[in-house]
Scaffold this motif. Structure first.
Motif, PDB file in Angstrom:
ATOM      1  N   ALA A   1      92.664  50.107   4.107  1.00  0.00           N
ATOM      2  CA  ALA A   1      92.977  48.565   3.932  1.00  0.00           C
ATOM      3  C   ALA A   1      91.762  47.618   4.253  1.00  0.00           C
ATOM      4  CB  ALA A   1      93.940  47.974   5.444  1.00  0.00           C
ATOM      5  N   ASP A   2      90.792  48.428   4.915  1.00  0.00           N
ATOM      6  CA  ASP A   2      89.403  47.698   5.146  1.00  0.00           C
ATOM      7  C   ASP A   2      88.615  47.542   3.770  1.00  0.00           C
ATOM      8  OD1 ASP A   2      89.879  47.298   7.652  1.00  0.00           O
ATOM      9  OD2 ASP A   2      88.418  49.150   8.388  1.00  0.00           O
ATOM     10  N   TYR A   3      88.840  48.664   2.991  1.00  0.00           N
ATOM     11  CA  TYR A   3      88.129  48.656   1.702  1.00  0.00           C
ATOM     12  C   TYR A   3      88.891  47.847   0.891  1.00  0.00           C
ATOM     13  CZ  TYR A   3      86.140  50.281  -2.771  1.00  0.00           C
ATOM     14  OH  TYR A   3      85.648  50.196  -3.885  1.00  0.00           O
TER      15      TYR A   3
ATOM     16  N   ALA B   1      90.591  45.295   1.127  1.00  0.00           N
ATOM     17  CA  ALA B   1      90.439  43.957   1.579  1.00  0.00           C
ATOM     18  C   ALA B   1      89.112  43.327   0.951  1.00  0.00           C
ATOM     19  CB  ALA B   1      90.826  43.682   3.017  1.00  0.00           C
ATOM     20  N   GLU B   2      88.210  44.073   1.084  1.00  0.00           N
ATOM     21  CA  GLU B   2      86.842  43.621   0.378  1.00  0.00           C
ATOM     22  C   GLU B   2      87.025  43.410  -1.063  1.00  0.00           C
ATOM     23  OE1 GLU B   2      84.118  42.723   1.890  1.00  0.00           O
ATOM     24  OE2 GLU B   2      85.272  42.862   4.143  1.00  0.00           O
ATOM     25  N   MET B   3      87.729  44.376  -1.803  1.00  0.00           N
ATOM     26  CA  MET B   3      87.944  44.122  -3.135  1.00  0.00           C
ATOM     27  C   MET B   3      88.515  42.847  -3.412  1.00  0.00           C
ATOM     28  SD  MET B   3      86.013  46.815  -4.371  1.00  0.00           S
ATOM     29  CE  MET B   3      85.021  46.699  -3.019  1.00  0.00           C
ATOM     30  N   CYS B   4      89.621  42.963  -2.598  1.00  0.00           N
ATOM     31  CA  CYS B   4      90.506  41.425  -2.891  1.00  0.00           C
ATOM     32  C   CYS B   4      89.661  40.414  -2.684  1.00  0.00           C
ATOM     33  CB  CYS B   4      91.775  41.458  -1.988  1.00  0.00           C
ATOM     34  SG  CYS B   4      93.070  42.619  -2.602  1.00  0.00           S
ATOM     35  N   LYS B   5      88.855  40.329  -1.753  1.00  0.00           N
ATOM     36  CA  LYS B   5      88.021  39.022  -1.422  1.00  0.00           C
ATOM     37  C   LYS B   5      87.189  38.671  -2.655  1.00  0.00           C
ATOM     38  CE  LYS B   5      87.561  39.704   3.580  1.00  0.00           C
ATOM     39  NZ  LYS B   5      86.753  40.051   4.814  1.00  0.00           N
ATOM     40  N   ILE B   6      86.477  39.909  -3.369  1.00  0.00           N
ATOM     41  CA  ILE B   6      85.753  39.606  -4.411  1.00  0.00           C
ATOM     42  C   ILE B   6      86.536  38.764  -5.571  1.00  0.00           C
ATOM     43  CG2 ILE B   6      84.601  40.670  -6.076  1.00  0.00           C
ATOM     44  CD1 ILE B   6      83.973  43.021  -4.344  1.00  0.00           C
TER      45      ILE B   6
ATOM     46  N   ILE C   1     100.178  53.212  -2.268  1.00  0.00           N
ATOM     47  CA  ILE C   1      99.246  53.509  -0.915  1.00  0.00           C
ATOM     48  C   ILE C   1      99.474  52.453   0.024  1.00  0.00           C
ATOM     49  CG2 ILE C   1      97.051  53.841   0.021  1.00  0.00           C
ATOM     50  CD1 ILE C   1      98.093  56.088  -2.358  1.00  0.00           C
ATOM     51  N   VAL C   2      99.859  51.215  -0.370  1.00  0.00           N
ATOM     52  CA  VAL C   2     100.380  50.215   0.631  1.00  0.00           C
ATOM     53  C   VAL C   2     101.657  50.568   1.427  1.00  0.00           C
ATOM     54  CG1 VAL C   2     101.114  47.870   0.696  1.00  0.00           C
ATOM     55  CG2 VAL C   2      99.084  48.414  -0.455  1.00  0.00           C
ATOM     56  N   LEU C   3     102.389  51.113   0.677  1.00  0.00           N
ATOM     57  CA  LEU C   3     103.717  51.434   0.942  1.00  0.00           C
ATOM     58  C   LEU C   3     103.678  52.890   1.789  1.00  0.00           C
ATOM     59  CD1 LEU C   3     105.994  51.232  -2.396  1.00  0.00           C
ATOM     60  CD2 LEU C   3     106.370  50.005  -0.356  1.00  0.00           C
ATOM     61  N   LYS C   4     102.593  53.355   1.818  1.00  0.00           N
ATOM     62  CA  LYS C   4     102.293  54.786   2.676  1.00  0.00           C
ATOM     63  C   LYS C   4     101.809  53.933   4.020  1.00  0.00           C
ATOM     64  CE  LYS C   4     100.263  59.136   2.786  1.00  0.00           C
ATOM     65  NZ  LYS C   4      99.388  60.331   2.087  1.00  0.00           N
ATOM     66  N   TYR C   5     101.031  52.972   4.011  1.00  0.00           N
ATOM     67  CA  TYR C   5     100.411  52.291   5.064  1.00  0.00           C
ATOM     68  C   TYR C   5     100.640  50.871   4.978  1.00  0.00           C
ATOM     69  CZ  TYR C   5      97.729  56.781   4.756  1.00  0.00           C
ATOM     70  OH  TYR C   5      97.034  58.002   4.543  1.00  0.00           O
ATOM     71  N   PRO C   6     101.623  50.605   5.288  1.00  0.00           N
ATOM     72  CA  PRO C   6     102.243  49.068   5.132  1.00  0.00           C
ATOM     73  C   PRO C   6     101.519  48.192   5.927  1.00  0.00           C
ATOM     74  CG  PRO C   6     103.999  50.462   6.220  1.00  0.00           C
ATOM     75  CD  PRO C   6     103.024  51.474   5.654  1.00  0.00           C
ATOM     76  N   GLU C   7     100.847  48.563   6.976  1.00  0.00           N
ATOM     77  CA  GLU C   7     100.111  47.674   7.867  1.00  0.00           C
ATOM     78  C   GLU C   7      99.053  47.111   7.384  1.00  0.00           C
ATOM     79  OE1 GLU C   7      98.559  51.974   8.718  1.00  0.00           O
ATOM     80  OE2 GLU C   7     100.400  51.095   8.397  1.00  0.00           O
ATOM     81  N   ALA C   8      98.500  47.637   6.062  1.00  0.00           N
ATOM     82  CA  ALA C   8      97.388  47.172   5.148  1.00  0.00           C
ATOM     83  C   ALA C   8      97.470  45.786   4.571  1.00  0.00           C
ATOM     84  CB  ALA C   8      97.198  47.920   3.877  1.00  0.00           C
ATOM     85  N   VAL C   9      98.837  45.390   4.500  1.00  0.00           N
ATOM     86  CA  VAL C   9      99.208  44.116   3.926  1.00  0.00           C
ATOM     87  C   VAL C   9      98.603  42.837   4.675  1.00  0.00           C
ATOM     88  CG1 VAL C   9     101.002  44.842   2.354  1.00  0.00           C
ATOM     89  CG2 VAL C   9     101.795  43.781   4.725  1.00  0.00           C
ATOM     90  N   LYS C  10      98.624  43.218   6.381  1.00  0.00           N
ATOM     91  CA  LYS C  10      98.139  42.322   6.916  1.00  0.00           C
ATOM     92  C   LYS C  10      96.591  41.753   6.800  1.00  0.00           C
ATOM     93  CE  LYS C  10     101.178  43.814  10.613  1.00  0.00           C
ATOM     94  NZ  LYS C  10     101.231  44.751  11.984  1.00  0.00           N
ATOM     95  N   GLN C  11      95.913  42.528   6.002  1.00  0.00           N
ATOM     96  CA  GLN C  11      94.531  42.118   5.984  1.00  0.00           C
ATOM     97  C   GLN C  11      94.308  41.671   4.265  1.00  0.00           C
ATOM     98  OE1 GLN C  11      93.061  46.285   8.422  1.00  0.00           O
ATOM     99  NE2 GLN C  11      91.414  45.323   6.897  1.00  0.00           N
ATOM    100  N   LEU C  12      95.357  41.706   3.560  1.00  0.00           N
ATOM    101  CA  LEU C  12      95.298  41.423   2.117  1.00  0.00           C
ATOM    102  C   LEU C  12      95.617  39.910   2.081  1.00  0.00           C
ATOM    103  CD1 LEU C  12      96.752  44.553   0.707  1.00  0.00           C
ATOM    104  CD2 LEU C  12      94.263  43.991   1.436  1.00  0.00           C
TER     105      LEU C  12
END
Length: 533
Positions: free
Chosen positions: A214-216, A218-223, A237-248
């Protein structure tokens, strides 16, 4: 008999009579369309996906620019309004020119293609991988410090964030400069090396692999957002780690790729849909286990039959049909210190030129409310496209659905069923020989060649199973040598047909390379056996 003089009907009286007729006899003035309320209701019930897309994979089998434009025009005629272009090393990078390969288009060609698609009503979305599937970048010494592993160069290291940001800011900016689309697809799928290097391993142990991902991302999405674009990424991968969407970013688009498995294959997609996230669906017309020698036609037809109606019901905002020229996994020729000399795709698939029937089925699936009926579609397609009879269309369906199984000669179960599979394909070839298309003969010739390649493959496997058996000896080599020679002669004829059918679609060097790799194993065995004294 004296004819009575008729008085002209007044406008008021005419209006009154028309009103009575319409109220009590509504069918009297019905058009052909309104006389079929069921069909009209069915048509009106189909709300088209806003995004009706097609993914073009140029990692290998790079299409010529005229072929790309012709393909785009045909897709537009089918109702497709979006292309997702996985240019990979065929893209003419400006500052990062090291990445581009010998098949790279010019920048003027890319501009021309995007402009041409725009005139067709097609939005061209660039796909720039930024995490996994970046062998084509990391093979170069210039980017070696960004590798997650020196032995598996498929993935950048998310802990090298400053170097990653510098590289992908440039690559995303380059894509944005030549593409008008409001979207940039950043990939993000199959990050199998998450937490591999010592630094990443420590972070994963402390915070979890999901946080590392998620951290990584999120940085790519910011660009991407900083460029005024909307990020699009594969959702596995987002479905595997759904908490990632909070940072996107909230506007991020998630592409749910499903090639025939259960809906929650990667994770509980319903929970993400409930959050109001934007999803596109993504089936496939070329995917595992397809290769040069087999296409699982039935699997791909059924994928459309099952997944597209689901995506419509689930409220997905788009569908993008994928078409993979390879698995995206590579083997390498290495030198000292893991210096890359060359890389080779693992799994090569018949070119996109042979799959129009599946593309047409996709277009039809997008237009109708009910699920696609694969066999009925093929029978009708055979009549409409090739001028065959309905009975001949049924034969074509049987041909396409002949066993797609591949054979591993070190697997006794596979070897045991090899003869049976070969007989079924021989029967399909005999059936194919009875079909003579009246129209679009070249398209049909691709289907014929694909079947012949499958038969050639199975004949080779029969010989290879002897060569690789426990009781193989020099005397047995004398028995299989004539069979190998016959297959070599057949391969030359198949190569010539492949080259002729794909002339202008692929570059000449690629056609030559595909023919070479496809027959290399046969040649190696033949030369080894022929050398025995």
């Amino acid at each position: 008999m004296k004819r009575l003089k008729q008085k002209p009907i007044s406008a008021a009286a005419l209006f009154a009579w028309l009103t009575i007729i319409i109220l009590f006899f509504p069918g009297a003035f019905a058009s052909a369309e309104t006389q079929k309320p069921v069909e009209k209701a069915k048509t009106e019930a189909v709300k088209p996906f806003p995004i009706r897309g097609f993914h073009i994979d140029l990692r290998i089998e790079v299409m010529t620019m005229p072929a790309l434009k012709a393909f785009a025009k045909e897709l537009a005629g089918m109702g497709i309004n979006t292309l997702v272009m996985e240019w990979e090393a065929s893209y003419p990078y400006e500052k990062q020119a090291t990445i581009s390969n010998k098949y790279a288009y010019t920048r003027e060609q890319v501009k021309s293609f995007v402009s041409y698609c725009d005139s067709l009503g097609i939005d061209v979305i660039p796909l720039q991988q930024c995490f996994g599937h970046v062998e084509y970048i990391l093979r170069h010494a210039r980017y070696s410090e960004l590798r997650e592993s020196q032995k598996d160069i498929s993935q950048v290291c998310p802990s090298q964030i400053e170097g990653d940001k510098k590289l992908f800011t440039d690559l995303f900016s380059d894509m944005a400069s030549l593409h008008k689309s409001k979207y940039i697809h950043i990939g993000g799928d199959e990050t199998r090396l998450l937490g591999h290097c010592p630094i990443c391993s420590a972070k994963a142990a402390e915070e979890g692999k999901g946080k590392l991902f998620a951290d990584y991302i999120a940085e790519m999405c910011k660009i991407v957002v900083s460029l005024g674009k909307i990020p699009v990424l594969w959702s596995d991968i987002v479905l595997k780690y759904p908490e990632a969407v909070k940072q996107l970013p909230k506007q991020t688009v998630y592409v749910d790729w499903n090639y025939g498995w259960k809906i929650n294959h990667f994770g509980d997609i319903g929970k993400l849909l409930d959050q109001g996230l934007t999803f596109w669906g993504s089936p496939a017309i070329r995917s595992h286990p397809d290769n040069w020698y087999t296409t699982d036609w039935k699997k791909h037809f059924n994928n459309q039959r099952d997944f597209i109606p689901y995506a419509r019901k689930a409220g997905y905002q788009g569908i993008v049909m994928t078409s993979w020229s390879t698995s995206g996994v590579y083997g390498f020729t290495w030198d000292t210190n893991y210096e890359v000399i060359d890389m080779h795709a693992i799994r090569n698939v018949y070119p996109l030129s042979g799959f129009r029937i599946l593309i047409a089925a996709y277009a039809q699936s997008l237009k109708q409310a009910e699920p696609l009926n694969p066999d009925k579609f093929v029978v009708q397609y055979a009549q409409d496209r090739f001028g065959l009879t309905a009975a001949e269309g049924e034969k074509l369906w049987k041909i396409l659905t002949v066993s797609p199984d591949l054979v591993k000669v070190d697997n006794p179960e596979d070897v045991a069923k090899l003869d049976s599979i070969k007989k079924s394909v021989d029967a399909a070839k005999a059936m194919m020989a009875t079909l003579t298309p009246k129209d679009h003969q070249k398209e049909f010739a691709h289907l014929r060649l694909m079947l012949d390649l499958r038969d050639y493959y199975l004949a080779f496997k029969q010989v290879e199973s002897v060569y690789e058996s426990d009781n193989y000896n020099r005397e047995m080599g004398k028995v299989i040598l004539p069979k190998l020679k016959k297959l070599l002669d057949e391969s030359k004829e198949l190569n010539a047909r492949f080259a002729e059918l794909n002339k202008g679609f692929l570059y000449p060097d690629e056609i030559k390379q595909q023919n070479h790799i496809r027959n290399e194993k046969l040649k190696n065995i033949y030369e080894a056996v022929a050398n025995v004294r």
